[in-house]
Design a protein around this motif. Structure first.
Motif, short mmCIF file in Angstrom:
data_model
loop_
_atom_site.label_atom_id
_atom_site.label_comp_id
_atom_site.label_asym_id
_atom_site.label_seq_id
_atom_site.Cartn_x
_atom_site.Cartn_y
_atom_site.Cartn_z
N VAL A 1 12.71 2.53 -2.58
CA VAL A 1 13.54 1.31 -2.59
C VAL A 1 14.24 1.18 -1.25
CG1 VAL A 1 15.46 0.13 -3.68
CG2 VAL A 1 13.88 1.45 -5.06
N ILE A 2 14.77 2.29 -0.76
CA ILE A 2 15.50 2.24 0.52
C ILE A 2 14.53 1.87 1.64
CG2 ILE A 2 16.77 3.62 2.21
CD1 ILE A 2 17.89 5.18 -0.19
N LEU A 3 13.35 2.49 1.60
CA LEU A 3 12.33 2.19 2.61
C LEU A 3 11.98 0.71 2.56
CD1 LEU A 3 10.40 3.42 4.71
CD2 LEU A 3 8.71 3.62 2.90
N GLY A 4 11.79 0.19 1.34
CA GLY A 4 11.40 -1.21 1.17
C GLY A 4 12.49 -2.16 1.61
N TYR A 5 13.75 -1.67 1.56
CA TYR A 5 14.86 -2.54 1.98
C TYR A 5 14.92 -2.56 3.50
CZ TYR A 5 19.55 -4.45 2.29
OH TYR A 5 20.63 -5.24 2.56
N ARG A 6 14.60 -1.39 4.14
CA ARG A 6 14.67 -1.31 5.60
C ARG A 6 13.60 -2.15 6.26
NH1 ARG A 6 15.52 4.82 6.13
NH2 ARG A 6 17.73 5.03 5.66
N ARG A 7 12.37 -2.07 5.73
CA ARG A 7 11.27 -2.84 6.34
C ARG A 7 10.28 -3.15 5.22
NH1 ARG A 7 6.90 0.44 6.34
NH2 ARG A 7 7.17 2.69 6.54
N PRO A 8 9.52 -4.23 5.39
CA PRO A 8 8.54 -4.56 4.34
C PRO A 8 7.57 -3.41 4.13
CG PRO A 8 8.75 -6.36 5.89
CD PRO A 8 9.52 -5.21 6.46
N LEU A 9 7.33 -3.08 2.87
CA LEU A 9 6.43 -1.96 2.56
C LEU A 9 5.00 -2.29 2.98
CD1 LEU A 9 7.62 -1.06 -1.02
CD2 LEU A 9 7.99 0.25 1.04
N GLU A 10 4.25 -1.26 3.30
CA GLU A 10 2.84 -1.47 3.63
C GLU A 10 2.00 -0.57 2.76
OE1 GLU A 10 2.62 -0.67 7.79
OE2 GLU A 10 4.23 -2.11 8.19
N GLU A 11 0.70 -0.81 2.86
CA GLU A 11 -0.26 -0.05 2.06
C GLU A 11 -0.01 1.45 2.14
OE1 GLU A 11 -3.38 0.05 -0.43
OE2 GLU A 11 -3.38 -1.77 0.76
N GLN A 12 0.21 1.95 3.38
CA GLN A 12 0.25 3.41 3.53
C GLN A 12 1.56 4.02 3.00
OE1 GLN A 12 -0.32 1.32 5.91
NE2 GLN A 12 1.02 1.57 7.68
N ASP A 13 2.55 3.18 2.68
CA ASP A 13 3.79 3.73 2.13
C ASP A 13 3.64 4.08 0.65
OD1 ASP A 13 5.01 3.21 4.56
OD2 ASP A 13 5.49 1.16 3.97
N LEU A 14 2.60 3.54 0.03
CA LEU A 14 2.48 3.72 -1.42
C LEU A 14 2.01 5.13 -1.76
CD1 LEU A 14 0.75 0.34 -2.26
CD2 LEU A 14 3.16 0.91 -2.41
N TRP A 15 2.49 5.64 -2.90
CA TRP A 15 2.07 6.99 -3.31
C TRP A 15 0.68 6.97 -3.93
CZ3 TRP A 15 7.06 5.96 -6.08
CH2 TRP A 15 8.16 6.23 -5.24
N SER A 16 0.05 8.14 -3.89
CA SER A 16 -1.24 8.24 -4.57
C SER A 16 -1.02 8.17 -6.08
CB SER A 16 -1.91 9.57 -4.23
OG SER A 16 -1.76 9.84 -2.87
N LEU A 17 -2.09 7.89 -6.79
CA LEU A 17 -1.96 7.79 -8.25
C LEU A 17 -1.91 9.18 -8.86
CD1 LEU A 17 -4.43 5.00 -9.30
CD2 LEU A 17 -1.96 4.96 -9.41
N ASN A 18 -1.25 9.27 -10.02
CA ASN A 18 -1.31 10.51 -10.78
C ASN A 18 -2.73 10.68 -11.32
OD1 ASN A 18 1.42 10.89 -10.46
ND2 ASN A 18 1.90 9.59 -12.21
N GLU A 19 -3.10 11.93 -11.51
CA GLU A 19 -4.46 12.23 -11.97
C GLU A 19 -4.83 11.40 -13.20
OE1 GLU A 19 -7.87 13.60 -11.16
OE2 GLU A 19 -6.19 14.27 -9.94
N ASP A 20 -3.89 11.31 -14.15
CA ASP A 20 -4.22 10.66 -15.45
C ASP A 20 -4.36 9.14 -15.34
OD1 ASP A 20 -4.14 13.10 -16.58
OD2 ASP A 20 -2.07 12.92 -17.32
N ASP A 21 -3.87 8.57 -14.23
CA ASP A 21 -3.94 7.11 -14.13
C ASP A 21 -5.16 6.66 -13.35
OD1 ASP A 21 -1.54 6.97 -15.42
OD2 ASP A 21 -0.38 7.12 -13.58
N ARG A 22 -5.94 7.60 -12.81
CA ARG A 22 -7.07 7.20 -11.97
C ARG A 22 -8.20 6.64 -12.81
NH1 ARG A 22 -6.75 11.71 -7.25
NH2 ARG A 22 -4.62 11.13 -6.72
N SER A 23 -8.89 5.66 -12.23
CA SER A 23 -10.00 5.01 -12.94
C SER A 23 -10.98 6.02 -13.50
CB SER A 23 -10.76 4.09 -12.00
OG SER A 23 -9.92 3.10 -11.53
N GLN A 24 -11.31 6.99 -12.65
CA GLN A 24 -12.31 7.96 -13.03
C GLN A 24 -12.01 8.53 -14.41
OE1 GLN A 24 -12.26 10.78 -9.96
NE2 GLN A 24 -14.27 11.63 -10.39
N MET A 25 -10.77 9.01 -14.59
CA MET A 25 -10.37 9.63 -15.85
C MET A 25 -10.36 8.60 -16.98
SD MET A 25 -9.39 12.85 -15.38
CE MET A 25 -8.10 13.20 -16.58
N VAL A 26 -9.63 7.50 -16.72
CA VAL A 26 -9.36 6.53 -17.79
C VAL A 26 -10.66 5.92 -18.30
CG1 VAL A 26 -8.15 4.42 -18.35
CG2 VAL A 26 -7.13 6.02 -16.78
#
Length: 1523
Positions: A222-247
């Motif tokens: 949130v703080i990062l997003g307030y300082r500057r617009p978020l970009e693709e590379q700021d996003l976290w990787s998905l948890n194992e259980d949320d990945r398409s492969q598993m689901v």
């Protein structure tokens, strides 16, 4: 209990009725000490079960862990010390009470358990334990009371009575407190956990318990997003259980299980039927073929997580009912001046504590449910994608690409939207029952009146919901057909422009839109009605219940407690009742989606066993035994009783007239057709070159490699053989050039060569070539045949099946298969077929050059060196192959970038002098991107996600579209409504105060009357505002779509070549949908919550003025949280929508290319690719969900503070407050939490959704082409009379700043002349025709037709008087008649005559529907040749003076070609004909021939003179064997 302690367990004088309360020693030693222990033992079984299933690797023993364990052991020792002390007393005849044995024993064992648990958690890799944190917290809380009591007792007696127990207790307290503090720290990450190579893992996994509870782990983003617009590379990787492969894997397994069960069931039913005989047969009807249930599969996959969420929801629902009870205690406390003050503070504290707990649990519930919803969508998208790879062609024909994409975008989204409401199915009835129970306690049977009203309203709401659902379904149909039409228009926009057909299609879209808006309007009115019902329901219920209560019995007095506790209970009741209809309508929509998805998933799949891959008679590569094939079970077979044997390594040509089934044969070998009988065997890997090249939206190199590893040598050889090397020099990024959707920035010939290169590189055993030579020039075709396909080519030694129309290659094939009407008419080598004197031989004699031998000779005579030179000059001329349908090419080559709207809207017309303008930042980025594009060769710009705050102008745009007056009316209606609501509540408060004044209430009817009037008024105002908003919203939707559509129809061709169609379609589908159905309700909700919150503050400040002090800090906190949140969530939402379109465009690309993907066995890789794209989208969805939770907890904390202070100030100022006011202010405060939360959510929702207006506006303001009709200068009637065309010093470029494509071209064509235009690739042949139609506008010079400058008249006046038969025959889905004559200008006879001349009348008469024969999307159900004939029929109908043929004869076999040429010679005898020719024999008898080279006239004379002159034309003719 008294016996256990040997003293009193409870003493109300000591604990309640006193100003200095305390608990009895017995209570402290027994129950209070046992509470934490009971909790831990109760939680233990579930927790152990959880730990067994969640193993994260173990954690190394750390200092922290040693310290925790030591504390646990010490606590255990302290408890045992107490126990031994009691035994010591027993020995020394002091007989302590039994409780002194029981409690230390229980506590000691529990501490031991806690210590063991610490170690067990360490071994299972738990970094922070929620169970233990709660345990230590309970221990500390329960020890605080004895802590105070022991000190007070010691002070009272002046001495410590029991020193040992006194000291052990304080040691115990210190240890427990330390344990609590330590347990808040988290351990190191587990050891031996799967290696985390993740550069940016999601911090949630390693967050501590408290951090997870309050979503503190999200704060960093949130703080990062307030300082500057978020970009693709700021996003976290998905948890194992949320990945398409598993689901997707899990969902697929469940679905396959369902299919197996269904198959078994059907089989059992069928066999049972046979056995049962007649009697049962009569009863049971026919056996039910049970469909596999997709719903069950979903439940099996996602059910367990729903259960966990249901548990959270249950606790939250129960907590929900504590506050009204506390409110009733508070009002009693205010009414009773004798009550000790600490009661009030305790109640206020409990209210706050209860609210906070409720908040924390509610958001855990939401997080759980939304993440599940996200997985649900992932799973559904994955399953649909996998199904689309295997469906049969007949299924594909039924549902267009657009419909399939809709399944993925709209229907999967519906599931995601409905999930959060599912728990209401049980939670709503539970809340209703509890509310009624508590109300009964307060008001007795009068409650039944209110409940009866609610029950009566349910069917009414049900009716409204059903009606709305019906509208929804119908609207979906319109939306589907509108999007389908739009996608076709975008696909064939060039043809529409060339034929000047835009108005006809514009009208079609407008008609559909009109119907869509009518439905929208209706459903908006219904929505307003249901709004009215919903605002009035709780009010009417309160009114009727209180009214009945007061009127039934004179002794029933309405006091503050009854009035306000029942009001707050009714408010709780409002939520489930409000949600139920929403749930019902959501469920109905989802059930529609479920049916659609299930229908799609149960469609027929291609039979993988259709083609035998393993066994084959030795020596053969392909065999077909009496094969009969059809495209769909219900259609007549296309190919009958085929018998074909193709030996390994043979080169086989397949020839035959148009529509005889040549392409179908190739498809049959691939297993794409449905086999009715016979046997097909294909041994070895297969490569496939379709007739219309399928090109992916990725780099040229990726297109050629197509998933195979890079082998530089082979790669280079492939490019060389396919004549692609020279193209690479011209393409801006070489082989790293990004190729647009559907290969938009390559010419037809280049696309075909890339498709061929893919087949060559794949190094497969069998190569199936479906007429790859037709799209390229004749000399290129010769090169490719010699270098690639022929006996000397790269593919020599492979088995090659070549469908072709080119006769010159036939002598070099091993043998030839001649097809006629779906059957093999002749088979054999070239020489044998000639001797057989069958149909093939006669056909050849007519078309082949006179002396076959001579041709052979001349071919060898050309020295190889000569040929080399020729080729290099020829194909590989330094421009590019612009022959094809996408003009812009060149510009693409150079450096192409779509300009941002800032540049185009500044309107630098060609004619005006351009003043120097200050470059604003956005333009600098344009230039930077252009420079970058030069380097990389990207064609389509990345879709830009806007950053930063949405500009106010966008809101103003929307307000203008709604109508400024309408906007004002809505606001004022809301203000009045809030006033009415406050009035009603204040009136109720005054009324309830009468009770405390004088006991009896006499003016009942007056009181009820005014209360009723105010309430109904409020309802009416809500309804009015909703109606106004509905009218305004529909109006805005109409205007915005209208301007978008008209702008797009007027956009120049270059716009469509540089903007992927998916991006434009996205504006028409997603963004228009948001404007239609999302914006207006969002604005209504925002107004609702805004005015709710304001009226709450007004009421609280009015009743307890002290509250004004805390408003400022709370407001500051609120705004602070809101600003932080909005910045982040808006950007996340934008990233989400930008990452969403690739999923769908990749999907539609896949659907169009399934046959190629399957032929190369690349299905698996494409599934992975799709999963990656979905995951990229989830990466921005997941933080967005978490951001809502983060916000919710913080905003609700502000709301809970409002409750706390409202109650506190009521307690502080109780001397001068009456119960009615306290009831009023606190019951309002209890509602404020919800309103505040909704307000921020709606604000940010509005910001995220208003982006749709911004995007639609952006595309409504792009540059347009010249006007369609210029009123002042329309050409005279019957223009052009002669068809004389003159280019005067004509130059043209694709865009300002690029090189000229035609340079100072001066050509004069007399009326009625037949002129052939030839030239090497990229010489400007197509550009010349495009200029004639003003698809490209002149840079200098002019074109005159019969003396009239074409630049002076409207585009439609010009284009409707010219006719073109374009290179790619494009048809639109609809009737054949519409495809020939969209404006219905011609009579039935005219059309039939045109068809007859185009040699299509036989085909059309054979169709049962005749002229109303339905063409499918893109004319897929006609062969390419037939489509070309349809284009010819169009030209014949228009009978214009000037006809342009663009390479129109490429995809046609020679007979049809002759028919067309003959038709053109006879029917267009008096017209001017310009032909861009690839087969020189078609233009050898033309009046004159124009040879272009590098955009200038090289030669222009009659064919005989040119051959005599021995120039460029002679070289071409010699190469084609005509000279």
């Amino acid at each position: 209990m008294d016996a256990l302690c040997g003293s009193k367990f409870w003493d109300s004088n000591l604990s309640v009725h006193t100003d200095n309360p305390d608990l009895t020693p017995c209570f402290q030693n027994s129950l209070l000490a046992w509470v934490p222990c009971i909790y831990l033992w109760a939680a233990l079984p579930c927790y152990l079960l959880y730990l067994r299933h969640h193993h994260h690797g173990y954690i190394v023993l750390s200092r922290l862990c040693r310290l925790k364990t030591a504390l646990g052991v010490l606590l255990w020792c302290v408890s045992w010390a107490d126990l031994f002390y009691s035994f010591h007393g027993l020995v020394h005849d002091q007989a302590p009470a039994p409780v002194f044995f029981v409690t230390p024993l229980v506590v000691g064992v529990t501490m031991l358990l806690a210590t063991l648990l610490i170690q067990y958690e360490r071994l299972r890799g738990v970094q922070s334990s929620g169970v233990l944190i709660i345990f230590w917290f309970l221990c500390v809380v329960c020890a605080i009371i004895p802590f105070r009591s022991k000190i007070l007792a010691a002070m009272a007696e002046g001495a410590i009575s029991d020193t040992f127990r006194f000291s052990t207790f304080y040691i115990y307290f210190a240890l427990v407190l330390s344990a609590l503090v330590l347990s808040c720290f988290r351990e190191k990450p587990p050891f031996f956990s799967p290696k985390n190579t993740d550069p940016n893992p999601c911090p949630e996994g390693s967050a501590g318990f408290l951090s997870r509870l309050s979503f503190w782990w999200f704060t960093k983003l949130v703080i990062l997003g307030y300082r500057r617009p978020l970009e693709e590379q700021d996003l976290w990787s998905l948890n194992e259980d949320d990945r398409s492969q598993m689901v997707v894997q899990r969902l697929l397994q469940a679905w396959e299980q369902q299919q197996k069960q269904a198959a078994r069931h059907t089989a059992a039913a069928a066999s049972g039927k046979k056995v049962a005989g007649e009697a049962v047969g009569l009863l049971s009807g026919r056996p039910q073929a049970r469909e596999p249930s997709f719903l069950r599969a979903l439940l099996v996959t996602f059910g367990p997580t729903f259960l966990i969420s249901a548990f959270f929801k249950l606790i939250q629902d129960l907590l929900n009912f504590t506050n009204p009870q506390l409110l009733s205690i508070l009002i009693r406390f205010i009414s009773n001046p004798e009550a000790p003050a600490w009661w009030g503070f305790l109640v206020a504290g409990l209210m706050f504590l209860c609210s906070v707990t409720q908040t924390l649990i509610l958001h855990q519930y939401y997080h759980c449910i939304f993440v599940t919803a996200l997985r649900l969508r992932t799973g559904i998208i994955g399953v649909i994608y996998r199904k689309a790879l295997v469906i049969t062609n007949s299924v594909k024909r039924e549902s267009t690409v657009g419909e399939m994409v809709n399944l993925m975008s709209v229907d999967a989204q519906r599931f995601m939207d409905v999930s959060p409401f599912l728990n209401l199915l049980w939670s709503a009835p539970l809340q209703v029952i509890l509310a009624i129970y508590f109300l009964w306690q307060i008001l007795g049977p009068s409650v039944l009146a209110g409940v009866a009203l609610m029950v009566l309203l349910i069917p009414l709401n049900g009716g409204v919901a059903m009606k709305m659902r019906a509208f929804q379904v119908e609207q979906m149909k319109f939306k589907d057909s509108r999007i389908k039409l739009m996608s076709e228009i975008l696909g064939g926009i060039k043809v529409l422009k060339l034929y000047a057909w835009e108005p006809s299609f514009l009208k079609q879209v407008e008609d559909i839109r009109q119907n869509e808006l009518q439905l929208l309007r209706k459903s908006a009115y219904l929505q307003a009605l249901s709004n009215f019902i919903w605002v009035c329901t709780p009010f009417l219920v309160t009114l009727i219940t209180l009214g009945v209560y007061v009127c039934v019995d004179e002794n029933n007095v309405l006091d503050a407690e009854k009035a306000f506790v029942s009001v707050s209970l009714f408010n709780i009741l409002k939520v489930p009742l409000n949600m139920l209809p929403q749930l019902i309508s959501n469920l109905t929509q989802t059930s529609v989606s479920l049916k659609r998805i299930q229908h799609f998933l149960t469609q027929d799949e291609l039979d993988p066993q259709c083609v035998e891959r393993k066994l084959i008679s030795p020596g053969y590569a392909i065999t077909v035994h009496s094969g009969t094939f059809t495209w769909a079970q219900d259609l007549p077979p296309i190919l009958h009783s085929l018998d074909i044997q193709i030996p390994k390594g043979a080169l086989v040509a397949v020839v035959g007239p148009v529509g005889c089934g040549k392409s179908s044969l190739v498809c049959a070998l691939l297993g794409e057709m449905e086999k009715l009988e016979g046997k097909v065997s294909v041994k070895g890997s297969v490569a496939y070159v379709p007739q219309q090249a399928w090109i992916q939206n990725c780099t040229l190199q990726e297109n050629v490699l197509f998933g195979r590893p890079m082998d530089p040598k082979r790669y280079h050889r492939t490019l060389e053989a396919c004549a692609l090397l020279a193209d690479l020099e011209v393409l801006p990024g070489g082989d790293q050039t990004e190729i647009g959707e559907k290969g938009i920035n390559l010419s037809g010939g280049q696309r075909q060569r890339v498709s061929l290169a893919r087949a060559v590189y794949s190094d497969s055993d069998i190569v199936l070539l479906d007429d790859p030579l037709s799209a390229v020039d004749s000399h290129v075709a010769k090169h490719i045949f010699d270098q690639v396909i022929g006996p000397e080519g790269v593919l020599a030694g492979k088995t090659r099946v070549l469908v072709t129309h080119g006769i010159s290659f036939l002598p070099q094939t091993d043998f030839i298969i001649v097809l006629a009407d779906g059957q093999v008419s002749e088979v054999g080598p070239y020489s044998a077929l000639l001797q057989q004197n069958g149909s093939f031989a006669s056909f050849l004699r007519n078309y082949a050059p006179d002396d076959d031998q001579e041709e052979q000779g001349s071919r060898t005579a050309l020295q190889s060196a000569d040929e080399e030179v020729l080729l290099i000059e020829d194909t590989l001329s330094n421009h590019t192959d612009l022959t094809d349908n996408e003009p812009v090419l060149y510009e693409v080559r150079k450096q192409f970038m779509r300009e941002m709207s800032t540049m185009s809207s500044d309107g630098e017309g060609q004619g005006r002098p351009v003043t120097r303008r200050r470059l604003d930042s956005s333009e600098k980025t344009v230039q930077a991107t252009e420079a970058k594009a030069k380097a990389t060769g990207a064609l389509t710009q990345e879709e830009k996600a806007e950053t930063g705050t949405v500009k106010l102008s966008v809101f103003w745009d929307y307000a203008k579209a709604v109508g400024p007056y309408t906007t004002l009316v809505i606001c004022s209606l809301y203000i009045c409504q809030s006033a009415a609501a406050i009035g009603a509540s204040v009136w109720l408060s005054e009324w309830s105060n009468e009770a405390s004044m004088g006991g009896r209430q006499n003016t009942t009817s007056l009181r009820l009357g005014v209360y009723a009037t105010l309430g109904i008024l409020q309802g009416l105002l809500v309804m009015l505002s909703a109606l106004t908003m509905a009218v305004g919203g529909v109006q805005a939707a109409r205007l915005l779509h209208h301007s978008l559509l008209h702008n797009k129809m007027h956009s120049p061709q270059s716009f469509f070549d540089t903007t992927p169609s998916g991006r434009i379609l996205n504006r028409f589908s997603k963004d228009i949908y948001v404007i239609d159905e999302v914006l207006a309700p969002t604005i209504l909700m925002l107004f609702n919550s805004l005015f709710n919150s304001l009226s709450t503050l007004v009421v609280i400040v009015a009743s307890t003025p002290l509250f004004a002090v805390v408003i400022v800090p709370l407001a500051v906190l609120y705004t602070f949280v809101q600003r932080f949140y909005v910045a982040t969530s808006r950007q996340l939402k934008r990233l989400e929508s930008v990452s969403r379109s690739p999923i769908y465009s990749h999907f539609s690309e896949t659907v169009t290319g399934t046959s190629v993907i399957r032929a190369y066995c690349r299905s698996q890789d494409f599934k992975v690719l799709s999963d990656t794209k979905v995951d990229a989208n989830q990466k921005s969805c997941y933080p967005y969900i978490a951001s809502n939770r983060w916000l919710g907890i913080r905003v609700e904390f502000v709301g809970n503070c409002v409750v706390l202070f409202a109650a506190l100030f009521a307690v502080i100022g109780r001397s001068n407050l009456n119960p009615g006011l306290v009831g009023l202010s606190v019951s309002y405060a209890l509602q404020v939490t919800m309103a505040l939360n909704w307000m921020v959510r709606m604000m940010s929702d509005l910001e995220s959704n208003i982006v749709a207006v911004e995007r639609v506006k952006e595309y409504s303001k792009t540059e347009t082409e010249a006007p369609w009709v210029v009123e002042g200068s329309r050409p005279p009637e019957g223009w052009p009379p002669h068809g004389e065309v003159e280019f005067r010093d004509y130059s043209v470029r694709y865009r300002p700043g690029l090189d000229l494509v035609l340079k100072k071209l001066s050509v004069h064509v007399r009326g009625g002349e037949k002129v052939g235009i030839v030239g090497r690739t990229g010489a400007g042949k197509s550009s010349m025709t495009l200029c004639l139609f003003r698809i490209l506008e002149a840079a200098e010079g002019e074109i005159r037709i019969d003396g009239l400058n074409v630049a002076d008249i409207g585009l439609h006046d010009l284009r409707s008087q010219l006719t073109i038969i374009p290179q790619d025959p494009i048809l639109f889905s609809g009737t054949l008649r519409m495809n020939l004559d969209p404006f219905s200008n011609y009579s039935e006879e005219d059309i039939w005559q045109a068809l007859e001349l185009a040699h299509l009348h036989m085909f059309v008469r054979a169709q049962p529907a005749g002229l109303d024969f339905l063409c499918s999307e893109g004319g897929e159900n006609l062969s390419v040749g037939q489509r070309q004939l349809v284009c010819l029929a169009r030209a014949l109908l228009r009978k214009s003076r000037i006809l342009v043929l663009d390479e129109a004869t490429a995809a046609i076999d020679l007979e049809t070609d002759d028919l067309i040429q003959a038709t053109i010679r006879t029917q267009f005898d008096h017209c001017t004909v310009l032909t861009i020719a690839h087969r020189l024999n078609t233009i050898m008898d033309y009046t004159r021939i124009l040879v272009l080279d590098k955009g200038a006239v090289a030669e222009f004379d009659s064919p005989t003179n040119l051959i005599a002159a021995r120039g460029i034309f002679y070289g071409m003719a010699r190469d084609a064997g005509l000279a």
